[in-house]
Design a protein around this motif. Sequence first.
Motif, mmCIF file in Angstrom:
data_model
loop_
_atom_site.group_PDB
_atom_site.id
_atom_site.type_symbol
_atom_site.label_atom_id
_atom_site.label_comp_id
_atom_site.label_asym_id
_atom_site.label_seq_id
_atom_site.Cartn_x
_atom_site.Cartn_y
_atom_site.Cartn_z
ATOM 1 N N SER A 69 -26.456 19.084 63.665
ATOM 2 C CA SER A 69 -27.571 18.954 64.154
ATOM 3 C C SER A 69 -27.918 17.807 65.001
ATOM 4 O O SER A 69 -27.391 16.917 64.880
ATOM 5 C CB SER A 69 -28.699 19.637 63.190
ATOM 6 N N HIS A 122 -25.879 14.388 70.686
ATOM 7 C CA HIS A 122 -26.654 15.228 70.970
ATOM 8 C C HIS A 122 -27.450 14.736 72.255
ATOM 9 O O HIS A 122 -27.673 15.339 73.092
ATOM 10 C CB HIS A 122 -27.829 15.932 70.077
ATOM 11 N N ARG A 171 -23.307 24.432 71.736
ATOM 12 C CA ARG A 171 -23.350 23.780 70.351
ATOM 13 C C ARG A 171 -22.677 22.533 70.371
ATOM 14 O O ARG A 171 -21.384 22.468 70.948
ATOM 15 C CB ARG A 171 -22.958 24.988 69.433
#
Length: 299
Positions: free
Chosen positions: A72, A80, A96
């Motif tokens: 995450s 990310h 993802r």
Amino acid sequence: MATRFAPDRGLTRRMVVTMFLLGLLYVVFVGVLVALGVRALTVLLIAGGLLLAQYFLSDRIALYGMGGREVSPQEAPELHGLVDRLCAMADMPKPRVAIADSDVPNAFATGRDRRHAVVCVTTGLLRRLDRRELEGVLAHELSHVAHRDVAVMTIASFLGVVAGLMTRVALYTGFGGRRSDGQGGLPIGLVIMLVSVLVYAVSFVLTRALSRYRELAADRAGALLTQQPSVLAGALTKISGEMARIPTRDLREAEPFNAFYFAPALASGAGLAALFATHPPLERRLQQLAEISAQLGRG
């Protein structure tokens, strides 16, 4: 859906030509099997099922096989952040993001399309590359997703799977005895095995040639998106140098996944071995990036 990754007509042309040749080879192969009186339906159904599973589950299969775990933004904010920035620059959906616990410095992208894609980096890569180098590698991987070449390579492997299965069936069970016309000659099982081996070899060479070109295309697209070809070249050089420090046993464990990786775990040599390589030689990749750098007038 278009992206801002540089269009690559050469890659598109090669993908179309390779698929056409493989399709033609497939038709000839099936025709030979039918002419020999083989009921190949079962093998084709098995191979088709494997293809569908690989196509629709390629992201999960690759992550599982390489020990990757989806993370995450809270778990990997910097990673990310880089992916978010590159996807915004490329105007494409964000895939993802995953991390594989491996000291082998590498990365890969997989998935049947842009909305079912995953980009994975190893912990070894995260430890060794700085932010700019990591961004260059991620741009390379995202270009694979943008150009849909992961899906094309999955479909292109279908004929090789069929031929491989036919070879094994012919080797272990055979397809009957000698020719049905009573004239003697080679056993049908042996003929099928020889034809299957030839078809597998041709399809293998075609898909490996396409794989090498798609890596060059991804280098080019990634370098043009970031406008920093020399940084990507530096990442390539660093990763290749670090591979020499990884235990051979670990590299051999990673070698079966070479076709997915940013850089091969164990590089092929020159000559005939290069014909079967999944990636072009490091020197060729660095040469192309140097040429792009000269065209842009900066690194």
